[in-house]
Each structure stands twice: as C-alpha cells, then as structure tokens.
Design a protein around this motif. Sequence first.
Motif, PDB file in Angstrom:
ATOM      1  N   TYR A 115      20.747 -13.500  93.464  1.00 20.05           N
ATOM      2  CA  TYR A 115      21.800 -12.486  93.503  1.00 20.05           C
ATOM      3  C   TYR A 115      22.585 -12.553  94.810  1.00 20.05           C
ATOM      4  O   TYR A 115      23.798 -12.317  94.821  1.00 20.05           O
ATOM      5  CB  TYR A 115      21.202 -11.087  93.311  1.00 20.05           C
ATOM      6  CG  TYR A 115      20.833 -10.811  91.875  1.00 20.05           C
ATOM      7  CD1 TYR A 115      21.801 -10.785  90.880  1.00 20.05           C
ATOM      8  CD2 TYR A 115      19.512 -10.580  91.507  1.00 20.05           C
ATOM      9  CE1 TYR A 115      21.467 -10.535  89.560  1.00 20.05           C
ATOM     10  CE2 TYR A 115      19.165 -10.339  90.186  1.00 20.05           C
ATOM     11  CZ  TYR A 115      20.146 -10.314  89.212  1.00 20.05           C
ATOM     12  OH  TYR A 115      19.818 -10.077  87.910  1.00 20.05           O
ATOM     13  N   ARG A 119      26.507 -13.319  94.792  1.00 21.48           N
ATOM     14  CA  ARG A 119      27.335 -12.291  95.415  1.00 21.48           C
ATOM     15  C   ARG A 119      28.325 -12.949  96.379  1.00 21.48           C
ATOM     16  O   ARG A 119      29.520 -12.630  96.386  1.00 21.48           O
ATOM     17  CB  ARG A 119      26.463 -11.284  96.182  1.00 21.48           C
ATOM     18  CG  ARG A 119      27.267 -10.171  96.843  1.00 21.48           C
ATOM     19  CD  ARG A 119      26.396  -9.299  97.725  1.00 21.48           C
ATOM     20  NE  ARG A 119      25.935 -10.012  98.910  1.00 21.48           N
ATOM     21  CZ  ARG A 119      26.688 -10.241  99.990  1.00 21.48           C
ATOM     22  NH1 ARG A 119      27.943  -9.831 100.031  1.00 21.48           N
ATOM     23  NH2 ARG A 119      26.194 -10.880 101.029  1.00 21.48           N
ATOM     24  N   GLU A 149      33.500  -1.995  95.002  1.00 23.03           N
ATOM     25  CA  GLU A 149      32.239  -1.997  94.254  1.00 23.03           C
ATOM     26  C   GLU A 149      32.469  -2.410  92.796  1.00 23.03           C
ATOM     27  O   GLU A 149      31.634  -3.119  92.211  1.00 23.03           O
ATOM     28  CB  GLU A 149      31.588  -0.613  94.332  1.00 23.03           C
ATOM     29  CG  GLU A 149      31.052  -0.268  95.709  1.00 23.03           C
ATOM     30  CD  GLU A 149      30.465   1.141  95.766  1.00 23.03           C
ATOM     31  OE1 GLU A 149      30.070   1.660  94.699  1.00 23.03           O
ATOM     32  OE2 GLU A 149      30.418   1.713  96.867  1.00 23.03           O
ATOM     33  N   ASN A 153      30.531  -5.816  91.381  1.00 21.08           N
ATOM     34  CA  ASN A 153      29.636  -5.786  90.216  1.00 21.08           C
ATOM     35  C   ASN A 153      30.202  -6.574  89.043  1.00 21.08           C
ATOM     36  O   ASN A 153      29.455  -7.258  88.324  1.00 21.08           O
ATOM     37  CB  ASN A 153      29.359  -4.331  89.815  1.00 21.08           C
ATOM     38  CG  ASN A 153      28.416  -3.650  90.787  1.00 21.08           C
ATOM     39  OD1 ASN A 153      27.270  -4.051  90.946  1.00 21.08           O
ATOM     40  ND2 ASN A 153      28.895  -2.619  91.457  1.00 21.08           N
ATOM     41  N   ILE A 156      29.492 -10.257  89.851  1.00 22.70           N
ATOM     42  CA  ILE A 156      28.096 -10.650  89.591  1.00 22.70           C
ATOM     43  C   ILE A 156      27.881 -10.836  88.093  1.00 22.70           C
ATOM     44  O   ILE A 156      27.264 -11.817  87.653  1.00 22.70           O
ATOM     45  CB  ILE A 156      27.124  -9.605  90.170  1.00 22.70           C
ATOM     46  CG1 ILE A 156      27.182  -9.634  91.703  1.00 22.70           C
ATOM     47  CG2 ILE A 156      25.689  -9.872  89.690  1.00 22.70           C
ATOM     48  CD1 ILE A 156      26.391  -8.527  92.380  1.00 22.70           C
ATOM     49  N   ALA A 157      28.402  -9.895  87.291  1.00 25.07           N
ATOM     50  CA  ALA A 157      28.290 -10.019  85.834  1.00 25.07           C
ATOM     51  C   ALA A 157      28.982 -11.280  85.340  1.00 25.07           C
ATOM     52  O   ALA A 157      28.475 -11.980  84.448  1.00 25.07           O
ATOM     53  CB  ALA A 157      28.892  -8.783  85.160  1.00 25.07           C
ATOM     54  N   GLU A 241      24.015  -4.790  82.695  1.00 23.78           N
ATOM     55  CA  GLU A 241      23.702  -3.768  83.701  1.00 23.78           C
ATOM     56  C   GLU A 241      24.717  -3.788  84.836  1.00 23.78           C
ATOM     57  O   GLU A 241      25.164  -2.732  85.307  1.00 23.78           O
ATOM     58  CB  GLU A 241      22.279  -3.966  84.241  1.00 23.78           C
ATOM     59  CG  GLU A 241      21.199  -3.525  83.283  1.00 23.78           C
ATOM     60  CD  GLU A 241      19.818  -3.514  83.918  1.00 23.78           C
ATOM     61  OE1 GLU A 241      19.716  -3.586  85.165  1.00 23.78           O
ATOM     62  OE2 GLU A 241      18.829  -3.432  83.167  1.00 23.78           O
ATOM     63  N   TYR A 242      25.080  -4.980  85.291  1.00 24.95           N
ATOM     64  CA  TYR A 242      26.071  -5.067  86.364  1.00 24.95           C
ATOM     65  C   TYR A 242      27.454  -4.671  85.861  1.00 24.95           C
ATOM     66  O   TYR A 242      28.242  -4.094  86.615  1.00 24.95           O
ATOM     67  CB  TYR A 242      26.076  -6.463  86.983  1.00 24.95           C
ATOM     68  CG  TYR A 242      24.988  -6.614  88.029  1.00 24.95           C
ATOM     69  CD1 TYR A 242      25.172  -6.127  89.315  1.00 24.95           C
ATOM     70  CD2 TYR A 242      23.769  -7.207  87.711  1.00 24.95           C
ATOM     71  CE1 TYR A 242      24.172  -6.233  90.267  1.00 24.95           C
ATOM     72  CE2 TYR A 242      22.761  -7.317  88.665  1.00 24.95           C
ATOM     73  CZ  TYR A 242      22.968  -6.820  89.937  1.00 24.95           C
ATOM     74  OH  TYR A 242      21.978  -6.920  90.875  1.00 24.95           O
ATOM     75  N   LYS A 245      27.482  -0.992  86.108  1.00 25.29           N
ATOM     76  CA  LYS A 245      27.673  -0.562  87.511  1.00 25.29           C
ATOM     77  C   LYS A 245      29.150  -0.641  87.902  1.00 25.29           C
ATOM     78  O   LYS A 245      29.645   0.217  88.648  1.00 25.29           O
ATOM     79  CB  LYS A 245      26.833  -1.435  88.447  1.00 25.29           C
ATOM     80  CG  LYS A 245      25.336  -1.188  88.371  1.00 25.29           C
ATOM     81  CD  LYS A 245      24.598  -2.105  89.327  1.00 25.29           C
ATOM     82  CE  LYS A 245      23.090  -1.907  89.243  1.00 25.29           C
ATOM     83  NZ  LYS A 245      22.352  -2.819  90.171  1.00 25.29           N
TER      84      LYS A 245
END
Length: 274
Positions: A115, A119, A149, A153, A156-157, A241-242, A245
């Motif tokens: 991660y 990132r 943010e 996120n 990352i997804a 999940e990301y 977020k």
Amino acid sequence: MLVFLSALQSGGVTKSSNVGAALIEMLHTATLVHDDVVDESMERRGQKSVNALWNSKIAVLVGDFFLARGLQMATENNEMSILKAVSDAVQEISEGEIEQMEHARKLDITDETYYEVIRKKTATLIAACTKCGAISAGASEETVQAMYEYGMNLGIAFQIKDDIFDYEKSSFLGKPTGNDIKERKMTLPLIYALRNAPNAEQKSMMKLIRKKYKEASTAKIATEFVHQYGGIEYSIKMMQEYGQKALEALHRLPSNEATPCLEKLVLFNEQRNK
C-alpha cells in the motif's frame, strides 16, 4: 478531467485550473514514458511505447522534457501552490518506483509495504490532480484536504484494479498479462494468495518466482495460483473499500453539479475492463 471536476466541486474553474491541468498532464506523460523505460515495456495503450519506437535514452530525455516544460509553465504563471503540490508528487512517485524495485529484488513485500508503494507510485498523482483542482478554485484548507483524500483513495483503488488485470485470462491494457510477475512485482492478489496457500505451495511459488520468473509459463502458473487461493476476490474487496473511502471524503463537501461525476469515477474504476 480530475483537476477540472475538483475545481468545480471546490468553488469553480479558474485560469489557475487550466495551468494546473496542463501541468498535471505534462507530469503524467513524463511518468508514463519513464515507467515504460523502467519496466522495459514495449507497448503503451495498445501502441508502441517511446522506448520501443526509438530507444531508452531518447525516452528518458522525452520524459525529462515534458516534466521540465510543465514546471516551467507553473513558474511562468506564478502558480507556486500548484507547483509545490506537483513537485511533492514527483518526489513521491520517484520514491515509490525505487521502493518497488528494491522489494522486487528481495521479494519481501507485505500488505503494508504494497500500500505504501502504490500510494507513492500511483495514488499520489491522482491526489495531486484533485488537490490542485481545489487549490485553483481558492478553496479552504478543509476542502483541499477532503479533495486530496478523495484523490488518494481513488488512486489506491485504481492501482489495485490495475493489479487485478495482470492475473486475468486476457489483457485489455496493451501490455501482456503476467507482466508484473515476470518483473517480480509482488502485488496484492499474489501477496494475499501466498499468505493463504499451504506452506509447501507457498514455498514452491516463491521458488518459481525467484528462479523462473521470466519464463512465459510462470505467469500462467501464478495466475492459476492467485485464483485458487482467493487473491482476486480479496483484491476486489479492498478496491471497493478504498472506493468507499474516496466517496466518504467527497461527501464531507456540499454537493453540486460536479459531485455526481466524481461519484461515477469511483464506480467507473470498479467496472472498467482496461
């Protein structure tokens, strides 16, 4: 698109938004050209890469030119806040690339390391887009942080989705399926599968990656291994999940005409096939 939508979400598109979008586009092009050199990729989006058409030396110089031109554009327009955000992203991207290469050599990557690498390598660029958009609109610090943010996120997804593609039966990306495993990149589907496989099979897979990772058959074996031990299902779950977020960060801001578009980008990433 991300810069303009983020600006619209945060107050409105301005001249600074145009500068930020152009700077990001220059930076993105530079990172793609350099990434193909590092990965020795011969294709980009179904076409020959710059290093395939000419050579790696020219590709590095082309990437450097795009990066320098983008930074010059920011200074010419006195966009220091946007320049700082993008400069921070360039540093992070470089660090992420180096860290990934180091872990590929040692094959010691964990979930946490994975991660951290994605990132820096991918999400920081998308976060720079959304942050620059908010800055260009003259948004408050709280709004800039929320958009940052959201972008982080979403990024990352996005990378998790890309890593899932590498273990699909066929590739839509203009790069060969199994490319990551051939380059000893330990991505989330494989990390999870290794953690859940019986000890003997885990050791056998690690031995295969260390000694025969460049052989075409290794990609097929690794793909079957990842599917067998739930790597794809788990990665899809984490991608979602990301994405959630990202939506939570977005929904801290008042809704306007840009909000549905930014929401749909999260869904688009989950459903895309290339």
